[in-house]
Design a protein around this motif. Structure first.
Motif, PDB file in Angstrom:
ATOM      1  N   GLU A 195     -70.414 -60.103 -72.867  1.00  0.00           N
ATOM      2  CA  GLU A 195     -71.307 -59.561 -71.836  1.00  0.00           C
ATOM      3  C   GLU A 195     -70.508 -58.609 -70.952  1.00  0.00           C
ATOM      4  O   GLU A 195     -69.319 -58.815 -70.725  1.00  0.00           O
ATOM      5  N   ASP A 196     -71.186 -57.598 -70.431  1.00  0.00           N
ATOM      6  CA  ASP A 196     -70.561 -56.607 -69.553  1.00  0.00           C
ATOM      7  C   ASP A 196     -69.311 -55.994 -70.209  1.00  0.00           C
ATOM      8  O   ASP A 196     -68.264 -55.861 -69.583  1.00  0.00           O
ATOM      9  N   ARG A 197     -69.466 -55.674 -71.499  1.00  0.00           N
ATOM     10  CA  ARG A 197     -68.341 -55.119 -72.248  1.00  0.00           C
ATOM     11  C   ARG A 197     -68.074 -53.670 -71.851  1.00  0.00           C
ATOM     12  O   ARG A 197     -69.000 -52.908 -71.603  1.00  0.00           O
ATOM     13  N   LEU A 198     -66.819 -53.303 -71.808  1.00  0.00           N
ATOM     14  CA  LEU A 198     -66.425 -51.930 -71.525  1.00  0.00           C
ATOM     15  C   LEU A 198     -66.697 -51.067 -72.751  1.00  0.00           C
ATOM     16  O   LEU A 198     -66.258 -51.393 -73.856  1.00  0.00           O
ATOM     17  N   GLU A 199     -67.449 -49.995 -72.566  1.00  0.00           N
ATOM     18  CA  GLU A 199     -67.720 -49.053 -73.656  1.00  0.00           C
ATOM     19  C   GLU A 199     -67.122 -47.703 -73.274  1.00  0.00           C
ATOM     20  O   GLU A 199     -67.615 -47.028 -72.369  1.00  0.00           O
ATOM     21  N   LEU A 200     -66.058 -47.339 -73.977  1.00  0.00           N
ATOM     22  CA  LEU A 200     -65.295 -46.140 -73.622  1.00  0.00           C
ATOM     23  C   LEU A 200     -66.142 -44.871 -73.662  1.00  0.00           C
ATOM     24  O   LEU A 200     -65.968 -43.964 -72.856  1.00  0.00           O
ATOM     25  N   ARG A 201     -67.109 -44.803 -74.605  1.00  0.00           N
ATOM     26  CA  ARG A 201     -67.930 -43.583 -74.734  1.00  0.00           C
ATOM     27  C   ARG A 201     -68.876 -43.411 -73.554  1.00  0.00           C
ATOM     28  O   ARG A 201     -69.401 -42.322 -73.334  1.00  0.00           O
ATOM     29  N   LYS A 202     -69.088 -44.481 -72.798  1.00  0.00           N
ATOM     30  CA  LYS A 202     -69.988 -44.395 -71.647  1.00  0.00           C
ATOM     31  C   LYS A 202     -69.235 -44.141 -70.333  1.00  0.00           C
ATOM     32  O   LYS A 202     -69.857 -44.044 -69.275  1.00  0.00           O
ATOM     33  N   LEU A 203     -67.912 -44.058 -70.419  1.00  0.00           N
ATOM     34  CA  LEU A 203     -67.126 -43.828 -69.201  1.00  0.00           C
ATOM     35  C   LEU A 203     -67.394 -42.434 -68.641  1.00  0.00           C
ATOM     36  O   LEU A 203     -67.325 -41.442 -69.369  1.00  0.00           O
ATOM     37  N   ARG A 204     -67.711 -42.374 -67.374  1.00  0.00           N
ATOM     38  CA  ARG A 204     -67.917 -41.093 -66.702  1.00  0.00           C
ATOM     39  C   ARG A 204     -67.784 -41.316 -65.196  1.00  0.00           C
ATOM     40  O   ARG A 204     -67.802 -42.446 -64.725  1.00  0.00           O
ATOM     41  N   ILE A 205     -67.666 -40.230 -64.465  1.00  0.00           N
ATOM     42  CA  ILE A 205     -67.541 -40.320 -63.010  1.00  0.00           C
ATOM     43  C   ILE A 205     -68.931 -40.268 -62.386  1.00  0.00           C
ATOM     44  O   ILE A 205     -69.690 -39.333 -62.609  1.00  0.00           O
ATOM     45  N   GLU A 206     -69.258 -41.295 -61.616  1.00  0.00           N
ATOM     46  CA  GLU A 206     -70.520 -41.326 -60.869  1.00  0.00           C
ATOM     47  C   GLU A 206     -70.222 -40.747 -59.489  1.00  0.00           C
ATOM     48  O   GLU A 206     -69.522 -41.379 -58.689  1.00  0.00           O
ATOM     49  N   ARG A 207     -70.727 -39.558 -59.215  1.00  0.00           N
ATOM     50  CA  ARG A 207     -70.366 -38.882 -57.968  1.00  0.00           C
ATOM     51  C   ARG A 207     -70.755 -39.674 -56.724  1.00  0.00           C
ATOM     52  O   ARG A 207     -70.013 -39.716 -55.750  1.00  0.00           O
ATOM     53  N   SER A 208     -71.913 -40.313 -56.764  1.00  0.00           N
ATOM     54  CA  SER A 208     -72.354 -41.071 -55.585  1.00  0.00           C
ATOM     55  C   SER A 208     -71.422 -42.249 -55.316  1.00  0.00           C
ATOM     56  O   SER A 208     -71.068 -42.538 -54.168  1.00  0.00           O
ATOM     57  N   LEU A 209     -71.002 -42.924 -56.388  1.00  0.00           N
ATOM     58  CA  LEU A 209     -70.088 -44.055 -56.232  1.00  0.00           C
ATOM     59  C   LEU A 209     -68.680 -43.585 -55.894  1.00  0.00           C
ATOM     60  O   LEU A 209     -67.970 -44.236 -55.126  1.00  0.00           O
ATOM     61  N   LEU A 210     -68.289 -42.442 -56.465  1.00  0.00           N
ATOM     62  CA  LEU A 210     -66.954 -41.912 -56.206  1.00  0.00           C
ATOM     63  C   LEU A 210     -66.744 -41.653 -54.711  1.00  0.00           C
ATOM     64  O   LEU A 210     -65.694 -41.969 -54.158  1.00  0.00           O
ATOM     65  N   GLY A 211     -67.765 -41.105 -54.067  1.00  0.00           N
ATOM     66  CA  GLY A 211     -67.678 -40.847 -52.631  1.00  0.00           C
ATOM     67  C   GLY A 211     -67.456 -42.118 -51.839  1.00  0.00           C
ATOM     68  O   GLY A 211     -66.618 -42.167 -50.931  1.00  0.00           O
ATOM     69  N   ARG A 212     -68.177 -43.178 -52.205  1.00  0.00           N
ATOM     70  CA  ARG A 212     -68.037 -44.456 -51.507  1.00  0.00           C
ATOM     71  C   ARG A 212     -66.651 -45.073 -51.765  1.00  0.00           C
ATOM     72  O   ARG A 212     -66.031 -45.654 -50.874  1.00  0.00           O
ATOM     73  N   ILE A 213     -66.192 -44.938 -53.013  1.00  0.00           N
ATOM     74  CA  ILE A 213     -64.868 -45.471 -53.366  1.00  0.00           C
ATOM     75  C   ILE A 213     -63.780 -44.746 -52.580  1.00  0.00           C
ATOM     76  O   ILE A 213     -62.860 -45.370 -52.037  1.00  0.00           O
ATOM     77  N   LEU A 214     -63.884 -43.415 -52.497  1.00  0.00           N
ATOM     78  CA  LEU A 214     -62.877 -42.635 -51.779  1.00  0.00           C
ATOM     79  C   LEU A 214     -62.872 -42.939 -50.288  1.00  0.00           C
ATOM     80  O   LEU A 214     -61.815 -42.943 -49.655  1.00  0.00           O
ATOM     81  N   ARG A 215     -64.059 -43.210 -49.716  1.00  0.00           N
ATOM     82  CA  ARG A 215     -64.128 -43.535 -48.285  1.00  0.00           C
ATOM     83  C   ARG A 215     -63.361 -44.810 -47.970  1.00  0.00           C
ATOM     84  O   ARG A 215     -62.822 -44.972 -46.877  1.00  0.00           O
TER      85      ARG A 215
END
Length: 201
Positions: free
Chosen positions: A105-125
């Motif tokens: 469950e909740d397996r990491l799928e490398l082909r689906k990896l991408r940057i989510e801009r909305s989440l990236l902003g929150r992470i950087l803050r």
């Protein structure tokens, strides 16, 4: 920039070549270190704090074995010590990623990896102030090291040994920090704010 920084810190001429070589090799392992931190943080967020600890224990033992092999047996000196650390870091990066790829469950799928801009902003803050905190601490250590370097290589060796033992106390507080961060993050994501107050208290 490793050698210029070492010169700025007043590193003695008889050790600067070895120190510069060590830095150059160690920096190669930085992406592996980052990958391990990402993978182990995900596992902890999923409630698994045992495997990241086991991975770290295995790679620490491996680091010691490789140190003995490269330095004592193959006589590679400083380069051998640095290479042992980098190889151990690379293995520590692979282990959590392999576990995440094999999850049912909740397996990491490398082909689906991408940057989510909305989440990236929150992470950087959150991440940038935390990063600056660590940089400030390390910068102060650089200033102290610069003063220590002026006393010669024997004092430098003593200070390095002190740093290794002092790190043990930081590890304890760091472990509490990681635990609390994971707990708060899980409950914040689930919007269970009362558990955050109760748990941290």
């Amino acid at each position: 920039f490793g050698r210029p920084m070492l010169q700025w810190m007043g590193t003695p001429a008889d050790v600067i070549d070895k120190a510069s070589l060590y830095l150059m090799i160690i920096f190669i392992g930085m992406p592996s270190n980052m990958a391990y931190n990402f993978g182990s943080a995900i596992l902890r967020a999923m409630g698994d704090s045992k495997r990241p600890m086991l991975f770290l224990m295995v790679t620490c033992i491996l680091n010691v074995v490789l140190d003995l092999l490269f330095v004592a047996v193959l006589h590679m000196g400083v380069a051998g010590a640095a290479l042992a650390t980098v190889l151990s870091q690379m293995i520590s990066a692979v282990l959590p990623i392999v576990v995440l790829l094999r999850q049912k469950e909740d397996r990491l799928e490398l082909r689906k990896l991408r940057i989510e801009r909305s989440l990236l902003g929150r992470i950087l803050r959150i991440g940038i102030p935390a990063g600056l905190q660590f940089v400030t601490f390390d910068f102060s250590n650089i200033l102290i090291q610069s003063g220590i370097n002026s006393f010669g290589d024997i004092t430098m060796a003593a200070w390095t040994a002190h740093g290794k033992t002092d790190a043990l106390t930081w590890m304890v507080t760091g472990a509490f920090g990681v635990s609390i961060t994971t707990f708060v993050g899980q409950n914040f994501g689930a919007q269970k704010y009362s558990r955050i107050r109760k748990g941290t208290w």
